[in-house]
Design a protein around this motif. Structure first.
Motif, PDB file in Angstrom:
ATOM      1  N   PHE A 337      38.559  34.171  33.229  1.00 57.97           N
ATOM      2  CA  PHE A 337      39.625  33.962  34.304  1.00 57.97           C
ATOM      3  C   PHE A 337      39.584  35.048  35.320  1.00 57.97           C
ATOM      4  CE2 PHE A 337      42.033  33.214  30.927  1.00 57.97           C
ATOM      5  CZ  PHE A 337      41.469  31.969  30.161  1.00 57.97           C
ATOM      6  N   THR A 338      38.046  35.215  36.038  1.00 60.59           N
ATOM      7  CA  THR A 338      38.269  36.551  36.156  1.00 60.59           C
ATOM      8  C   THR A 338      37.048  35.801  37.096  1.00 60.59           C
ATOM      9  OG1 THR A 338      37.296  38.036  35.160  1.00 60.59           O
ATOM     10  CG2 THR A 338      39.416  37.998  35.779  1.00 60.59           C
ATOM     11  N   PHE A 339      36.619  36.518  38.882  1.00 60.18           N
ATOM     12  CA  PHE A 339      35.454  36.277  39.161  1.00 60.18           C
ATOM     13  C   PHE A 339      34.680  37.209  39.974  1.00 60.18           C
ATOM     14  CE2 PHE A 339      38.804  33.812  41.644  1.00 60.18           C
ATOM     15  CZ  PHE A 339      38.852  34.987  43.002  1.00 60.18           C
ATOM     16  N   ASP A 340      33.511  37.743  40.720  1.00 56.74           N
ATOM     17  CA  ASP A 340      33.220  38.865  41.610  1.00 56.74           C
ATOM     18  C   ASP A 340      33.111  38.029  42.995  1.00 56.74           C
ATOM     19  OD1 ASP A 340      31.622  40.093  42.684  1.00 56.74           O
ATOM     20  OD2 ASP A 340      29.702  39.690  42.081  1.00 56.74           O
ATOM     21  N   PRO A 341      34.506  38.667  43.467  1.00 54.18           N
ATOM     22  CA  PRO A 341      34.801  38.569  44.816  1.00 54.18           C
ATOM     23  C   PRO A 341      34.002  38.102  46.019  1.00 54.18           C
ATOM     24  CG  PRO A 341      35.015  40.854  44.532  1.00 54.18           C
ATOM     25  CD  PRO A 341      34.933  39.884  43.309  1.00 54.18           C
ATOM     26  N   LEU A 342      32.700  38.789  45.474  1.00 50.37           N
ATOM     27  CA  LEU A 342      31.077  38.746  46.838  1.00 50.37           C
ATOM     28  C   LEU A 342      30.463  36.910  46.201  1.00 50.37           C
ATOM     29  CD1 LEU A 342      30.413  42.855  47.290  1.00 50.37           C
ATOM     30  CD2 LEU A 342      32.170  41.061  48.444  1.00 50.37           C
ATOM     31  N   ASP A 343      30.517  36.764  45.083  1.00 51.74           N
ATOM     32  CA  ASP A 343      30.022  35.776  44.678  1.00 51.74           C
ATOM     33  C   ASP A 343      30.533  34.568  44.699  1.00 51.74           C
ATOM     34  OD1 ASP A 343      28.066  34.021  43.243  1.00 51.74           O
ATOM     35  OD2 ASP A 343      27.622  35.299  41.855  1.00 51.74           O
ATOM     36  N   VAL A 344      29.878  34.162  46.289  1.00 54.59           N
ATOM     37  CA  VAL A 344      30.072  32.769  46.211  1.00 54.59           C
ATOM     38  C   VAL A 344      30.723  31.863  45.626  1.00 54.59           C
ATOM     39  CG1 VAL A 344      30.225  31.076  47.784  1.00 54.59           C
ATOM     40  CG2 VAL A 344      30.165  32.993  48.481  1.00 54.59           C
ATOM     41  N   LYS A 345      29.504  31.139  44.545  1.00 47.64           N
ATOM     42  CA  LYS A 345      29.174  30.434  43.590  1.00 47.64           C
ATOM     43  C   LYS A 345      30.267  30.358  42.036  1.00 47.64           C
ATOM     44  CE  LYS A 345      24.080  29.384  44.399  1.00 47.64           C
ATOM     45  NZ  LYS A 345      23.398  28.919  44.558  1.00 47.64           N
ATOM     46  N   ASP A 346      29.786  32.018  42.327  1.00 51.84           N
ATOM     47  CA  ASP A 346      30.807  32.179  40.970  1.00 51.84           C
ATOM     48  C   ASP A 346      32.536  31.913  41.244  1.00 51.84           C
ATOM     49  OD1 ASP A 346      31.894  33.766  38.690  1.00 51.84           O
ATOM     50  OD2 ASP A 346      31.704  35.766  39.403  1.00 51.84           O
ATOM     51  N   MET A 347      32.986  31.758  42.961  1.00 51.88           N
ATOM     52  CA  MET A 347      34.504  32.097  43.005  1.00 51.88           C
ATOM     53  C   MET A 347      34.798  30.705  42.611  1.00 51.88           C
ATOM     54  SD  MET A 347      36.754  32.976  46.323  1.00 51.88           S
ATOM     55  CE  MET A 347      35.866  34.289  46.269  1.00 51.88           C
ATOM     56  N   ALA A 348      34.089  29.414  43.115  1.00 49.47           N
ATOM     57  CA  ALA A 348      33.542  28.215  43.466  1.00 49.47           C
ATOM     58  C   ALA A 348      33.911  27.615  41.993  1.00 49.47           C
ATOM     59  CB  ALA A 348      32.480  28.013  44.013  1.00 49.47           C
TER      60      ALA A 348
END
Length: 394
Positions: A337-348
């Protein structure tokens, strides 16, 4: 039994998270049934503090003499000291301040400051609380004057304190790394998340909320001021990347200059006005309604000492995803339930899953149910008392 001074001279709601922390600390100390006497040094205590002082007999509100009198007395002593030096008289007045008066009058054993300052007096132990050192990780978010002020003041507070209390291990690691403080003098103690602002709110009118803001039936919520480190721009990039007009984003919080300079132009340039709305500051009642009606909460921040939106979502049983930085991973305790805040694809990808994947949402709710219990019951009062007892016995 010992006498402990809680040092919050100017605290009010304008101090944001420091105010919330200080009030929560006083509540916890009051309800922990400790044997100490507590003296709350606060020039203008708010109703919550007054209520605690009136309810608990071991909590007091000392009223120092007029500050102008103390300053006048200090100026007079400085004048006499100059005369003594001029005529080579071997005598000197010690310049007392308001803390000297408090220590002497109430026989104070420990001065506990729940923010980034330390008051050091002879024969009195001192505790400071460091909430974050964001300027070391994102210096671009601060002016040179702000960085210099933090560097000098934080180092002085940490060096002089007999104990430093932090809420999260990532702050402790920074203190050990950048300030060279002895590890056994830095204590990680997360306050119990109980009796919070939303627990007093009743009668939620969802219809009025919908009518006032013309809200979509489904939306993702991000409650945060538009500071650069809150990372709204990457969040907008992720919404754009998904290219799904059904995914709606509602943001709340203070709209500081970054909103007009960077965020609003990006919304317009990427034609996101039909998907993204910023409501600005909303009332506590409205924010609770937004939590209760949203599809999920997202916290894409680049840096947080501790994230209230994340913790509030967990405690309110609202699905939530967040950045994998600072305290956030240890708060949610599950990398799914976490993501890299600089990785747009991961967040998406995570936005898409929390929006439409029912199995993923069920797993999320199961996780936050476990974390909610840990947030509510952390035995903070007993842990802080252990710090007190250690200082009193050394």
């Amino acid at each position: 039994m010992s006498n402990i001074l809680i040092n919050i001279p100017q605290i009010d709601k304008a101090y944001g998270g420091v105010y919330q922390y200080s009030i929560a600390l006083i509540k916890i100390l009051a309800e922990s049934n400790l044997s100490h006497e507590f003296f709350i040094f606060c020039h203008n205590p708010d109703p919550i503090i007054i209520e605690i002082i009136n309810k608990y007999p071991n909590f007091h509100h000392p009223k120092p003499p007029n500050l102008l009198y103390l300053r006048g007395e200090t100026f007079f002593q400085i004048f006499l000291n100059k005369l003594f030096r001029r005529f080579k008289i071997k005598r000197k007045f010690y310049k007392e301040d308001i803390y000297d008066w408090l220590v002497k009058t109430f026989d104070i054993d420990i001065i506990h400051s729940p923010f980034q300052i330390n008051v050091k007096k002879d024969s009195v132990k001192s505790i400071t609380t460091l909430h974050d050192v964001q300027e070391l990780h994102f210096p671009e978010f601060f002016t040179s004057a702000q960085r210099a002020q933090r560097a000098v003041n934080y180092k002085k507070a940490i060096d002089e304190a007999d104990a430093v209390i932090v809420s999260y291990n990532h702050v402790k690691k920074d203190i050990l790394k950048y300030f060279n403080k002895q590890e056994d003098k830095v204590h990680t103690i997360l306050l119990d998340m109980q009796k919070l602002w939303f627990e007093k709110i009743e009668n939620i009118d969802f219809v009025k909320l919908q009518e006032k803001y013309k809200l979509p039936s489904k939306f993702i919520l991000y409650p945060a001021s538009t500071w650069k480190h809150k990372n709204h721009l990457k969040l907008l990039e992720a919404i754009k990347y998904l290219n799904d007009p059904e995914i709606q984003l509602i943001c709340t919080g203070n709209l500081i200059e970054n909103f007009n300079i960077n965020i609003l132009p990006m919304i317009k340039e990427n034609h996101l006005s039909n998907q993204v709305r910023f409501l600005g500051i909303v009332s506590d009642e409205e924010l609770l309604k937004l939590y209760k009606t949203c599809r999920a909460v997202i916290v894409p921040t680049l840096y947080e000492a501790g994230s209230f939106p994340l913790m509030e979502s967990i405690l309110l049983n609202v699905p939530v995803i967040c950045s994998n930085v600072t305290s956030l991973p240890e708060t949610i305790k599950d990398d799914k339930f976490t993501f890299d805040p600089l990785d747009v694809k991961d967040m998406a990808r995570k936005i898409n899953k929390i929006w439409g994947d029912d199995h993923y949402r069920d797993l999320n709710l199961a996780r936050i149910k476990i974390q909610a219990e840990k947030l509510r019951f952390n035995n903070a009062g007993l842990k802080i008392n252990k710090v007190y007892e250690t200082l009193l016995n050394t």
